[in-house]
Design a protein around this motif. Structure first.
Motif, mmCIF file in Angstrom:
data_model
loop_
_atom_site.group_PDB
_atom_site.id
_atom_site.type_symbol
_atom_site.label_atom_id
_atom_site.label_comp_id
_atom_site.label_asym_id
_atom_site.label_seq_id
_atom_site.Cartn_x
_atom_site.Cartn_y
_atom_site.Cartn_z
ATOM 1 N N ASN A 108 0.806 -1.219 0.000
ATOM 2 C CA ASN A 108 0.000 0.000 0.000
ATOM 3 C C ASN A 108 0.841 1.272 0.000
ATOM 4 O OD1 ASN A 108 -2.718 -1.030 -0.004
ATOM 5 N ND2 ASN A 108 -2.309 -1.799 2.062
ATOM 6 N N LEU A 109 2.170 1.117 0.034
ATOM 7 C CA LEU A 109 3.031 2.296 0.023
ATOM 8 C C LEU A 109 3.128 2.858 -1.393
ATOM 9 C CD1 LEU A 109 5.962 1.125 2.339
ATOM 10 C CD2 LEU A 109 3.940 2.477 2.938
ATOM 11 N N ARG A 110 3.222 4.185 -1.475
ATOM 12 C CA ARG A 110 3.291 4.824 -2.786
ATOM 13 C C ARG A 110 4.478 5.787 -2.831
ATOM 14 N NH1 ARG A 110 -3.091 6.576 -3.482
ATOM 15 N NH2 ARG A 110 -3.949 4.726 -2.462
ATOM 16 N N GLY A 111 4.877 6.092 -4.074
ATOM 17 C CA GLY A 111 5.875 7.131 -4.318
ATOM 18 C C GLY A 111 7.129 6.977 -3.480
ATOM 19 N N GLY A 203 -11.899 -2.766 -10.524
ATOM 20 C CA GLY A 203 -11.877 -4.159 -10.065
ATOM 21 C C GLY A 203 -10.521 -4.813 -10.160
ATOM 22 N N ILE A 204 -9.462 -3.992 -10.263
ATOM 23 C CA ILE A 204 -8.101 -4.531 -10.381
ATOM 24 C C ILE A 204 -7.518 -4.737 -8.984
ATOM 25 C CG2 ILE A 204 -5.765 -4.072 -11.225
ATOM 26 C CD1 ILE A 204 -7.045 -2.304 -13.384
ATOM 27 N N SER A 205 -7.002 -5.918 -8.740
ATOM 28 C CA SER A 205 -6.323 -6.196 -7.471
ATOM 29 C C SER A 205 -4.908 -5.646 -7.567
ATOM 30 C CB SER A 205 -6.294 -7.702 -7.190
ATOM 31 O OG SER A 205 -5.503 -7.967 -6.055
ATOM 32 N N PHE A 206 -4.725 -4.394 -7.109
ATOM 33 C CA PHE A 206 -3.410 -3.786 -7.304
ATOM 34 C C PHE A 206 -2.344 -4.452 -6.448
ATOM 35 C CE2 PHE A 206 -2.894 -1.317 -3.443
ATOM 36 C CZ PHE A 206 -4.189 -1.070 -3.019
ATOM 37 N N VAL A 207 -2.735 -5.059 -5.312
ATOM 38 C CA VAL A 207 -1.748 -5.778 -4.491
ATOM 39 C C VAL A 207 -1.189 -6.968 -5.267
ATOM 40 C CG1 VAL A 207 -1.395 -7.128 -2.401
ATOM 41 C CG2 VAL A 207 -2.778 -5.052 -2.319
#
Length: 321
Positions: A108-111, A203-207
């Motif tokens: 869940n971390l970004r940038g 609906g994309i599982s980004f994990v």
């Protein structure tokens, strides 16, 4: 994705032929060594591109996967007499699993938060190996000399076999990157890059897809690590686990054009010769000059052409039509 034009097909075919005959035409070990380093970092730049270029996960911890690949194949060879090719696969699998292990808590971390986490991971690995007696800690490991041959992944009389092996590895990496970018996973990664919320809404599982990207990138980078250990025949934490290697991998991709298939290859073709030539010509007096040149180039590219050299060439090509 647009199909390549006839001119592009001819250009790539001529380029491939030129690369294949390069060791036969150009004499001397230094030019071949420079090309090997270009291919090595181009391969790692392509691997990073899957993470940073398509999914916007700016990892500065790629060197950890590089080191894991180098150490895994070397330890298996020295302690258990395992063939380096098997060690290469084992190192890739171990690096991919390590990538998944850090990818889950960091999903869940970004940038810059992800970048900081990746640096912390790489430093933890480096410090651990630097004090781990099983891998000879800071003393490093010298690989045993095996009979020359492809089966042993070791050559003593010429660098040409290493040249062709790393060229094949690079082409394989480019092919994997091309396949990802032109299929569903590539579209999903681009959606994640644009917005996590948008990706969730679709609906994309980004994990899941970020984990896929990390594991593929880690596997390819570990392959490069095994190649490096078999090529240099000596590894220690200061040669395969230091942060400047990660920085160089990122610079290669950013300069050439992150998010493009050939961008990292172009970046490596520009940066690595600069590094090797300044190292040979200037010796220890030139330490850091290549990094200063890198910095200047990156500043220029960031200010005037954020899409990289490949983006600049593409723009020039469109204006010429």
């Amino acid at each position: 994705m647009k199909k390549p034009t006839a001119v592009q097909v001819v250009f790539y075919a001529v380029l491939l032929v030129a690369l294949l005959v390069f060791p036969l035409v150009v004499k001397g070990t230094f030019p071949t060594h420079v090309m090997i380093m270009v291919f090595l970092f181009a391969m790692m730049g392509v691997a990073w591109n899957i993470l940073g270029g398509y999914a916007a996960m700016f990892s500065f911890g790629q060197v950890a996967f590089f080191g894991i690949g180098a150490y895994t194949s070397t330890i298996l060879l020295m302690n258990y007499n395992v063939n380096p090719w098997i060690g290469l696969v084992a190192g890739g699998v171990l690096a991919a699993l390590m990538g998944a292990a850090i990818g889950i808590p960091c999903s869940n971390l970004r940038g810059h938060y992800f970048a900081i986490a990746s640096i912390a991971f790489a430093e933890i690995v480096r410090i651990h190996f630097n004090n781990w007696k099983f891998v000879a800690a800071a003393e490093g490991l010298s690989l045993p000399l095996l009979p020359e041959g492809v089966g042993n992944f070791m050559f003593h009389s010429s660098k040409a076999p290493y040249y062709y092996i790393i060229l094949v590895f690079l082409l394989l990496s480019v092919l994997i990157c091309w396949y990802i970018s032109t299929n569903r996973m590539g579209f999903y990664l681009r959606a994640i890059k644009e917005s996590h919320e948008l990706a969730k809404g679709m609906g994309i599982s980004f994990v899941r897809y970020r984990l896929y990207a990390i594991m593929i990138s880690a596997f390819l980078t570990a392959m490069a690590g095994t190649f490096y250990s078999q090529y240099i025949l000596y590894i220690d934490p200061d040669s395969v686990l230091i942060l400047p290697i990660s920085v160089q991998i990122v610079l290669v991709a950013m300069l050439g054009g992150a998010g493009t298939i050939v961008g990292p290859v172009i970046g490596a073709a520009i940066l690595l010769p600069l590094s090797e030539i300044t190292r040979v010509w200037l010796g220890y007096k030139g330490t850091g000059i290549d990094m200063m040149i890198y910095g200047a180039l990156i500043m220029l590219i960031s200010a005037y052409r954020p899409e990289g050299v490949w983006g600049l060439l593409t723009t020039i090509g469109r204006r010429g039509k």
